[in-house]
Design a protein around this motif. Structure first.
Motif, PDB file in Angstrom:
ATOM      1  N   PRO A 119       0.813  -1.230   0.000  1.00 28.70           N
ATOM      2  CA  PRO A 119       0.000   0.000   0.000  1.00 28.70           C
ATOM      3  C   PRO A 119       0.843   1.275   0.000  1.00 28.70           C
ATOM      4  CG  PRO A 119      -0.940  -1.592   1.513  1.00 28.70           C
ATOM      5  CD  PRO A 119       0.407  -2.133   1.092  1.00 28.70           C
ATOM      6  N   LEU A 120       2.111   1.170   0.389  1.00 28.75           N
ATOM      7  CA  LEU A 120       2.992   2.336   0.376  1.00 28.75           C
ATOM      8  C   LEU A 120       3.370   2.748  -1.044  1.00 28.75           C
ATOM      9  CD1 LEU A 120       5.347   1.370   3.359  1.00 28.75           C
ATOM     10  CD2 LEU A 120       3.485   3.048   3.375  1.00 28.75           C
ATOM     11  N   LEU A 121       3.016   1.925  -2.026  1.00 31.49           N
ATOM     12  CA  LEU A 121       3.261   2.279  -3.422  1.00 31.49           C
ATOM     13  C   LEU A 121       2.202   3.242  -3.954  1.00 31.49           C
ATOM     14  CD1 LEU A 121       4.234  -1.249  -4.798  1.00 31.49           C
ATOM     15  CD2 LEU A 121       5.718   0.767  -4.847  1.00 31.49           C
ATOM     16  N   ALA A 122       1.103   3.365  -3.234  1.00 30.72           N
ATOM     17  CA  ALA A 122       0.014   4.252  -3.676  1.00 30.72           C
ATOM     18  C   ALA A 122       0.355   5.707  -3.374  1.00 30.72           C
ATOM     19  CB  ALA A 122      -1.286   3.862  -2.986  1.00 30.72           C
ATOM     20  N   ASP A 123      -0.336   6.622  -4.037  1.00 29.33           N
ATOM     21  CA  ASP A 123      -0.122   8.048  -3.777  1.00 29.33           C
ATOM     22  C   ASP A 123      -0.547   8.410  -2.356  1.00 29.33           C
ATOM     23  OD1 ASP A 123       0.839   8.433  -6.352  1.00 29.33           O
ATOM     24  OD2 ASP A 123      -1.151   8.867  -7.162  1.00 29.33           O
ATOM     25  N   ASP A 124      -1.653   7.813  -1.905  1.00 28.78           N
ATOM     26  CA  ASP A 124      -2.147   8.039  -0.543  1.00 28.78           C
ATOM     27  C   ASP A 124      -1.607   6.920   0.329  1.00 28.78           C
ATOM     28  OD1 ASP A 124      -3.499   8.952   1.661  1.00 28.78           O
ATOM     29  OD2 ASP A 124      -5.423   8.080   1.074  1.00 28.78           O
ATOM     30  N   LYS A 125      -0.556   7.192   1.084  1.00 32.40           N
ATOM     31  CA  LYS A 125       0.162   6.161   1.824  1.00 32.40           C
ATOM     32  C   LYS A 125      -0.220   6.157   3.308  1.00 32.40           C
ATOM     33  CE  LYS A 125       4.331   6.759  -1.036  1.00 32.40           C
ATOM     34  NZ  LYS A 125       3.737   7.801  -1.899  1.00 32.40           N
ATOM     35  N   PRO A 126      -0.270   4.978   3.917  1.00 43.01           N
ATOM     36  CA  PRO A 126      -0.484   4.921   5.361  1.00 43.01           C
ATOM     37  C   PRO A 126       0.792   5.288   6.109  1.00 43.01           C
ATOM     38  CG  PRO A 126      -0.132   2.715   4.507  1.00 43.01           C
ATOM     39  CD  PRO A 126      -0.187   3.629   3.307  1.00 43.01           C
ATOM     40  N   ALA A 127       0.638   5.763   7.317  1.00 41.46           N
ATOM     41  CA  ALA A 127       1.789   6.066   8.173  1.00 41.46           C
ATOM     42  C   ALA A 127       1.864   5.012   9.269  1.00 41.46           C
ATOM     43  CB  ALA A 127       1.646   7.463   8.780  1.00 41.46           C
ATOM     44  N   PHE A 128       3.075   4.701   9.713  1.00 41.93           N
ATOM     45  CA  PHE A 128       3.241   3.781  10.830  1.00 41.93           C
ATOM     46  C   PHE A 128       2.787   4.473  12.115  1.00 41.93           C
ATOM     47  CE2 PHE A 128       6.759   2.583   7.851  1.00 41.93           C
ATOM     48  CZ  PHE A 128       6.291   1.330   7.517  1.00 41.93           C
ATOM     49  N   PRO A 129       2.266   3.728  13.092  1.00 43.23           N
ATOM     50  CA  PRO A 129       2.004   2.280  13.073  1.00 43.23           C
ATOM     51  C   PRO A 129       0.617   1.983  12.514  1.00 43.23           C
ATOM     52  CG  PRO A 129       1.533   3.149  15.239  1.00 43.23           C
ATOM     53  CD  PRO A 129       2.000   4.318  14.422  1.00 43.23           C
ATOM     54  N   PHE A 130       0.394   0.722  12.152  1.00 46.66           N
ATOM     55  CA  PHE A 130      -0.929   0.316  11.686  1.00 46.66           C
ATOM     56  C   PHE A 130      -1.130  -1.182  11.887  1.00 46.66           C
ATOM     57  CE2 PHE A 130       1.847   0.614   7.830  1.00 46.66           C
ATOM     58  CZ  PHE A 130       1.874  -0.719   7.448  1.00 46.66           C
ATOM     59  N   VAL A 131      -2.386  -1.583  11.832  1.00 46.46           N
ATOM     60  CA  VAL A 131      -2.743  -3.001  11.809  1.00 46.46           C
ATOM     61  C   VAL A 131      -2.794  -3.427  10.356  1.00 46.46           C
ATOM     62  CG1 VAL A 131      -4.588  -4.683  12.215  1.00 46.46           C
ATOM     63  CG2 VAL A 131      -4.001  -3.022  13.989  1.00 46.46           C
TER      64      VAL A 131
END
Length: 353
Positions: A119-131
């Motif tokens: 998912p970090l390849l997407a333009d809208d990326k999640p930030a750590f931490p996550f489930v």
């Protein structure tokens, strides 16, 4: 830093180039689906031989797409495991030989880590931490992710993974291999209350999951329909079974992920792997909320929104882009490099800081 990624864990040959400054610059994929469909499942020896045939042309195609040549590659990442032994060896041999010839480092990557970070390849990326919910092929796992290499296993399927259950159920319904995606599409036309299947371990008070019993419930329903119709499943009935099965799987995954978010205190969820492309799962998770139980003397708790991230659809299935990206991240973190051997069985929880 230009990293070449090689994925060959099962029945797809993926090659990609990831640039640490420009992002993904090339991505090519060959699927063996048509070849294995004749046998009703993946034939490991055929998969291995096909990887060998595809790796060089796909690599050269990526270099052409990126306007680069072999000399521009700074490192080579490859899937070390888990997966089919022979298929992994095909990618490992190519990656290590190429890296040796170029005098560049080689980076072994865990297949599921590639999915987890995709998912970090997407333009809208999640930030750590996550489930993270990993629903890839033979794996269904829930992880707490605090950073690159910092993963804690919270729960997993104790028998069939969700993806396996989808494909096996599709086979019970007479759908051609691999039938999971087709089952999902047929479920769109299913009636919601025509069949009711169990939600295994839904109230187990932990994050373990089970899907083999659900598959057995479908088998019982199919046998009953066959007995009533003389061995034929009417189209609408088949769609209804698909709908009921899919609803049951999604309900279990939703409940387990909600509990994982409550247990960790995280409010970000990442879904990765092939089942992450499922339309019902995406629709349900897009509206996911959690409610913290109220304590004595406190006002009634309000639902809290959850940020949910999926990889782009192109990166849900096995692919070289996720391996190139994971390799680049490990290179940036100065992780260990090298390793010709492969690990067909390799728990993701063994990858630690």
């Amino acid at each position: 830093m230009l990293v070449l990624g090689i994925e060959s864990s099962c029945d797809e040959t993926g090659v990609a180039l990831y640039d640490s400054e420009r992002g993904l610059v090339a991505h090519q994929l060959h699927t063996q689906m048509a070849m294995h469909a004749e046998y009703g499942g993946v034939v490991p020896e055929l998969a291995s031989r096909d990887h060998i045939r595809r790796l060089v042309p796909l690599t050269e195609g990526c270099l052409c797409e990126a306007g680069a040549d072999y000399g521009d590659i700074d490192a080579v990442a490859f899937t070390q495991g888990p997966g089919l032994g022979g298929a992994l060896l095909a990618g490992s041999s190519f990656a290590n030989a190429l890296a040796f010839a170029l005098g560049k480092p080689v980076i072994p990557v865990h297949h599921l880590e590639g999915h987890l970070l995709s998912p970090l390849l997407a333009d809208d990326k999640p930030a750590f931490p996550f489930v993270a919910l990993l629903v890839s092929g033979g794996h269904t796992q829930i992880m707490a992710v605090r950073g690159i290499g910092d993963y804690t296993l919270l729960g997993e399927s104790v028998d069939d993974a969700a993806g396996e259950a989808f494909d096996k159920t599709a086979k019970l319904l007479g759908l051609p291999y691999p039938g999971g995606a087709q089952l999902s599409e047929l479920a769109r036309s299913g009636r919601p209350d025509a069949f009711s299947f169990p939600r295994p371990m839904l109230h187990s008070h932990d994050l373990q999951m089970s899907f083999s019993g659900l598959k057995t419930a479908v088998l019982t329903a199919v046998e009953k329909v066959h007995a009533e119709t003389g061995g034929i499943i009417p189209g609408q009935t088949r769609n209804d079974i698909c709908r009921a099965f899919q609803d049951a799987v999604v309900d279990v995954l939703t409940a387990k992920c909600r509990k994982a978010l409550l247990d960790t205190g995280f409010r970000t969820l990442v879904v990765a792997g092939g089942v992450g492309a499922n339309w019902k799962l995406r629709d349900t998770f897009s509206r996911l909320t959690v409610t913290v139980p109220s304590e004595k003397g406190r006002a009634k708790a309000q639902p809290e929104a959850v940020k949910v991230y999926f990889p782009p659809l192109a990166y849900c299935t096995d692919n070289g882009a996720m391996i190139a990206f994971a390799g680049a991240m490990r290179l940036h973190e100065q992780r260990e490099a090298g390793g010709f051997n492969v690990k067909p069985r390799w728990p993701l929880s063994e990858i630690v800081k």
